[in-house]
Structures are given as C-alpha cells and as structure tokens.
Design an enzyme around this catalytic site. Structure first.
Site, PDB file in Angstrom:
ATOM      1  N   ASP A 157      -0.568  -4.395   2.908  1.00  0.00           N
ATOM      2  CA  ASP A 157      -0.444  -5.466   1.918  1.00  0.00           C
ATOM      3  C   ASP A 157       0.868  -5.199   1.192  1.00  0.00           C
ATOM      4  OD1 ASP A 157      -0.499  -7.069  -0.334  1.00  0.00           O
ATOM      5  OD2 ASP A 157      -2.359  -6.260  -1.154  1.00  0.00           O
TER       6      ASP A 157
ATOM      7  N   LYS B 158       9.988  -9.119  -3.371  1.00  0.00           N
ATOM      8  CA  LYS B 158       9.245 -10.067  -2.533  1.00  0.00           C
ATOM      9  C   LYS B 158       9.541 -11.519  -2.909  1.00  0.00           C
ATOM     10  CE  LYS B 158       4.480 -11.043  -1.155  1.00  0.00           C
ATOM     11  NZ  LYS B 158       3.099 -10.574  -1.263  1.00  0.00           N
TER      12      LYS B 158
ATOM     13  N   GLU C  24      -2.334 -13.652   3.398  1.00  0.00           N
ATOM     14  CA  GLU C  24      -3.138 -12.828   2.469  1.00  0.00           C
ATOM     15  C   GLU C  24      -4.563 -13.367   2.302  1.00  0.00           C
ATOM     16  OE1 GLU C  24      -0.579 -12.698  -0.939  1.00  0.00           O
ATOM     17  OE2 GLU C  24       0.858 -11.395   0.081  1.00  0.00           O
TER      18      GLU C  24
ATOM     19  N   ASP D 100      -6.586 -15.995  -5.866  1.00  0.00           N
ATOM     20  CA  ASP D 100      -5.838 -14.739  -6.003  1.00  0.00           C
ATOM     21  C   ASP D 100      -5.049 -14.754  -7.319  1.00  0.00           C
ATOM     22  OD1 ASP D 100      -4.097 -12.602  -5.864  1.00  0.00           O
ATOM     23  OD2 ASP D 100      -3.525 -12.940  -3.781  1.00  0.00           O
TER      24      ASP D 100
END
Ligand code: AMP
Length: 620
Positions: free
Chosen positions: A15, A77, A178, A201
């Site tokens: 992850d 990211k 994800e 999330d």
C-alpha cells in the site's frame, strides 16, 4: 503461534500511501503486515535528500521534517504522473508548491536538497525501503509486488507507479485499486456472488469513496472481477482538517494563535475521543499558565459534523453516478473511520453497518497481499471457509466461556443469548469475545473486548443483556450487546479466521479433547460458585430482615449450611480444578432446600410491605 515455512519467490502486497506506506504478505497464516526492525508497520512516506541523494526515509525523515523542511518530501504521491501545470493547478491557492518545479519534459518534479527529483523517484525510495523490510522479515529475496493505487489514478499515474517499482528493483505484477484491495481483505469476492460494495476511505489528508461491482468468475478461472462503477472524493480533506478545527477551538479558548503544539494536542484529543465520552486536556495558555479544559465527544462531534457531512455528500454523489445501485456491503478504510460519528453517519447513509473488523490503516495492504497470493496460485488462507472453524463465545463471570456459535456451523450464522450482571448497581459490562474449544476463557483465543456502558443502576441479575453473534457471508463476526430495559447498546466486529492456519485449528481441536473432562469439571465448579455467591447474598439479606420471625434452631441450621457453601465458593475461587464438584453441588442443593421456608416468609413480608393504595384488585 509458529510461523509457516517461508515462501520462496514471494509476491508482497504494497500500500503506497500519501502519508504512510505498508508491505504485507499472505502465507499459510493468512495475510499480515510486516514490520521493520523497530516494530513499525506504517512507514511514513517521507524521504529526505541531500545533494540529490536520499539520506533518510520513513520515520527518520518525518521526525526531522521540520528541521529539514526544504530537503524533505512528504506527499510525493499527490504529484505522481502529473504534469507541472496540472500539479500547480490542483494544489490550489492554499496548497504548498514551494518544492514544485517542472522537469525537462514538463512533468511535475520536486526541488529538494539542492537537486531535482521526480515523484516516482521518491516513491522508488519508499518502495525500496518496503522491499528491504520484507526481505528482512521473510529471509528471502523479494522482486515481485502487487501495488495499490487510488481508484481515480489515470493511466499516467499508474504508469508512474510501475516506473517507481522498476527503479526500486520490483516487478509490479499487478496494480490494484485501493478499494478493491480493501474488499479483498474482507474476503469479498471470494464466494462467487455478484455484489455491490461501497468503500469509504477517510485518511489523514485525503478522502475518497468508491462503488465497486463484483462480477463472479465466469468459469475461466481468472477469478472474480472488480469493476469500479464510480468514485468521488477530495484529495485535500482528511483527519488533518478535524485536527485544525479542534486546534482553532483550543486557540480561541486560551486566546493564542494556532500552533504546531496545539495541532498535536488536538490530534491526540481527537484520537482519545474515539474511545472516551470526554477528555481532560491541559492547554498551554498565553500567560504561561496552563488551562484545564474538558472536551466532550458531543462538542467535538458538533465541530466536525460539517466535514463529515461533506464526505456523506460525496457518498450520495457516487451512488448516483453509479446508477443509484443498491449497496450490499460497506467497507471502511483509513484512520479517520475510527471516529464513532463517521461510522454512525456512514452506516445511516448506506443503511448498513459498515465493516470495521480489520484495522482501517492496514486493510489495503492486507488486501494487496491477498491479491498477491491469488496471483501466485497458493492461496491457502482460511478466508474461504464456509463454516466457522472454531467455536465463538463470550467470557462469563468466573472466567468460563459461554459458547454462542459452535464450530462447523455453516455461515452465515446467528445466535442470541441473554446475560445479566453479577454485582449490584453495575453500570458497565465488559464483554470479551473468545474463540476456541476449551471451557475456560484463559485457554481460548481472545478476539476482542468491548464495553457496554451507561447501564442504569439495578440490582444484580435484573439487567437483561442480549448478546447477538452474527457471522456474515464473508466470515466477519458482528457482536452486539443490548441492555433491554435501557436500550444501551455496544458492538464490535472481528474476522475470526485471520491469522489461523489449518494446522493451528487442528491443534486446538486436539487439545480440547485432551482437556475435555478437566475443562467440563472446572466450568461446572465456576458456574456453581457464581450461582452460590448470589444465593448466599440473597439468603444473608433475607435472614437479616426476617430473623425475628424465625426460630433459633432454623437460623442455626441455615447458618451452618451457609458457612459450608461459603467455604466451597472460596475454594472454587482459589483453585476450581481441585474442588469436589459433587460435594459442592450437594452443599448448594442442601441450602436451596433448607431456604424454601425463608423464601416463603420473605415473599409474604414483601407483600405486606406494598402500600395498599398501589395494589390493584381483580375488578379494576
Ligand atoms: P491514514 O491516512 O489512513 O493513516 O489515517 C490517518 C488519520 O487517521 C490521521 O488524521 C489520524 O489522526 C487519524 N486517526 C488515527 N487513529 C484515529 C482514532 N482512533 N480516532 C480518530 N482519528 C484517528
């Protein structure tokens, strides 16, 4: 627990997060996240550079980030695979663009430590660190990985992730969304059923919600297909905003400007409020005198409600975008989903209790590892079991186990049992969820503990606590406890199959047979002790009230029997295994029989004590 044989040529699950990154493996013991040499599983996605060379990664880089602000990259990211112009536009007015620069090809790059680096190079440093941790823990070379990316990543961002893996010496055998990984961690999609899943999330700095459709394997053997029907979110909304809200409140309270220290205090208060109804904090005041302040969960909820509503609006949008589908399951990901208000509002919106059994910080990495083991063709974990591998129950007074669901029950399975309190005026009940075949809690595996709080004060034995065990189709155990009179409720979720190997299940079964006789004896003695203690208490009280109406001989005989039973209870508390259960039972039985007269007298007495005005006649 003995760990299984190391896998040769493993595929790890990674992850690669905005704030933290994790590496996991799925072997004979099921999926688990690997930790570095100091026990960290969540590796901060931070890298410090000096003259173009990465000199620190993970916690070391994050700890010194304030000191080396210009040299440390924290959230590479966000820039992966984006052009410079796009990255600048997305950062918006308030975004930090101090390190942002354009590469020779117009891509978003970072100017750090006196050199220019691409976000995928930063990601490669983090991936190399995760690879190192995996090799350290597994004792073999690792060169293949399943890596997760947000569902909204476009082709360019996915390609940048693959490039980062290649630079780190890893072959990204699959890039997985994800939300898909989170669903896989819960065993969703492993039973060949078509389902629609919402994955919510809510992390530290980002929020997204996705609707997935599980399309069962068509017989080709390629496995189930997860299709992302719609995704929505906000890349600049997260737990940090909730911290800011609380920090501003603290600042207003003491009349100071918001500071790093106040934000840290706000975060720890927020985390404590996920568990407690109120928290007492000490805020450094402007005059150097600390101010004591109580923050209640209700106050905090009022502060953060607008932020949580924003996420719920996104849920409404995404359901609409997906074609107003009906949602079968809701999976929670990200540290901010530990907040009770978040769980409550998400549950209310989807009209489903969301899945929270797995650690929301680890669930994506665990799912990536599950996908990796599917790709290796060696998935032998117990997630696929259609029966409950070991009995499930709760601990009762005295340390015995009340089994609600017995092993080999088909799932889905449900069981309900009523319990009560053992002490007068008990306002909370602690429930320990257990797994195993033995009779005593200390010989079983503890899966979770939770508390039912806020019970109104009542005498022992009066509250009616209904405990419901539900193991759903994915093997997730939902335990709910409700006190019937007051409506107080508490619940917990766990995945009982996690971390259990088939060998271990067999060992537990064998042990239960070896100990069966001794365990049954102990359970019987403990139950006798609990019931006898209640009898003794009741008879003591009744004797005190009615002594003047009883003969001396009757009182003396009852007291003799009471002394005898008390001594058995004490022996049972000291060492239940060595108590003669039959003699104990005989002593309890003798007192039960001898106290019948006392019972009758007490009932007559309590009837006399009821004021006449309260008694209803037969004709009313
Ligand atoms: P993640 O990005 O998924 O690691 O989530 C990190 C965010 O979750 C941070 O904002 C944390 O403050 C928050 N968080 C972690 N644990 C809790 C908790 N028990 N209650 C509330 N927020 C939490």
């Amino acid at each position: 627990m003995s760990l299984p044989e190391p896998l040769s040529d493993p595929i790890v699950g990674i992850d690669l997060g905005t704030t933290n990154s994790l590496v996991a493996i799925c072997d004979g013991a099921g999926p688990r996240v690997l930790c570095n040499e100091v026990g960290e599983r969540m590796i901060p996605s931070a890298v410090r550079y000096s003259q173009g060379v990465a000199v620190a990664v993970g916690s070391a880089a994050r700890r010194a980030a304030a000191e080396y602000a210009c040299d440390t990259v924290m959230s590479a990211k966000r820039l992966m695979g984006r052009s410079f112009e796009e990255a600048r536009a997305r950062a918006g007015a308030g975004g930090d663009v101090s390190q942002l620069c354009a590469s020779a090809r117009g891509l978003a790059a970072l100017r750090v430590g006196g050199a220019e680096v691409l976000p995928q190079e930063v990601a490669a440093v983090i991936l190399r660190e995760l690879r190192r941790i995996a090799e350290l823990q597994l004792g073999v070379t690792v060169h293949r990985a399943v890596i997760t990316v947000p569902a909204y990543f476009d082709d360019g961002q996915r390609q940048a992730t693959r490039d980062a893996a290649r630079i780190a010496g890893l072959d990204a055998v699959r890039i997985v969304n994800e939300p898909t990984a989170a669903a896989l961690a819960y065993g969703i999609g492993s039973r060949g059923r078509a389902e629609t899943i919402a994955v919510y999330d809510f992390g530290g700095g980002t929020f997204d919600v996705s609707i997935l459709q599980v399309i069962p394997d068509d017989g080709s053997g390629d496995g189930d297909l997860f299709r992302v029907l719609a995704t929505a979110g906000d890349t600049h909304l997260g737990g940090d905003d909730l911290d800011d809200e609380l920090a501003q409140y603290f600042a207003r309270t003491v009349g100071a400007a918001p500071s790093r220290a106040l934000r840290d205090l706000a975060e720890s208060t927020k985390i404590a409020l996920s568990l407690h109804a109120h928290v007492d904090v000490e805020i450094d005041g402007v005059l150097g005198k600390p101010l004591q302040k109580r923050v209640t969960r209700l106050e905090f909820e009022a502060m953060i409600r607008p932020w949580v509503h924003k996420t719920i609006d996104a849920c409404a949008r995404v359901v609409r975008d997906a074609g107003s589908v009906s949602i079968d399951r809701v999976v929670m990901v990200g540290g901010s989903t530990r907040i009770p208000l978040v769980r409550q509002l998400v549950g209310e919106f989807f009209d489903r209790e969301p899945y929270t059994a797995l650690d929301p910080d680890l669930v994506v990495a665990l799912g990536a590892a599950v996908q990796a083991s599917v790709l290796r063709g060696d998935r032998r974990d117990v997630l696929l079991l259609d029966v409950i591998p070991l009995s499930l129950g709760i601990e009762t007074v005295g340390g015995a186990v009340a089994k609600l669901l017995t092993r080999n029950a088909m799932i889905p399975a449900r069981a309900t049992e009523l319990f009560s309190t053992s002490v007068d005026n008990q306002t909370s009940v602690r429930l320990q969820v257990l797994q195993g075949e033995r009779e005593m809690a200390c010989d079983c595996r503890s899966l979770a503990t939770f508390e039912l709080r806020g019970l109104p004060a009542m005498p022992a034995g009066i509250p009616q606590v209904e405990v419901v065990f539900l193991v759903d189709a994915n093997g997730v155990l939902h335990v709910t406890a409700v006190e019937r009179r007051s409506g107080c409720r508490a619940s917990v979720q766990v995945v009982p199959a996690y971390g259990l190997t088939t060998d271990e299940i067999e060992r537990i079964e064998r042990e239960s047979l070896v100990h069966a006789r001794a365990d049954m004896h102990q359970h019987r003695v403990v139950d006798l002790a609990v019931n006898s203690a209640l009898d003794i208490k009741w008879i003591d009280e009744a004797l005190r009230k009615t002594r003047s109406e009883l003969t001396g001989q009757y009182v003396a005989s009852l007291e003799g029997l009471l002394t005898q039973l008390r001594s058995f209870v004490e022996q049972a508390r000291a060492n239940a295994r060595d108590v003669d259960a039959n003699a104990f039972f005989a002593a309890k039985d003798a007192l039960d029989r001898a106290s019948v007269h006392l019972h009758e007298l007490s009932i007559a007495r309590s009837l006399r004590e009821i004021p006449l005005a309260h008694m209803k006649g037969p004709h009313e």
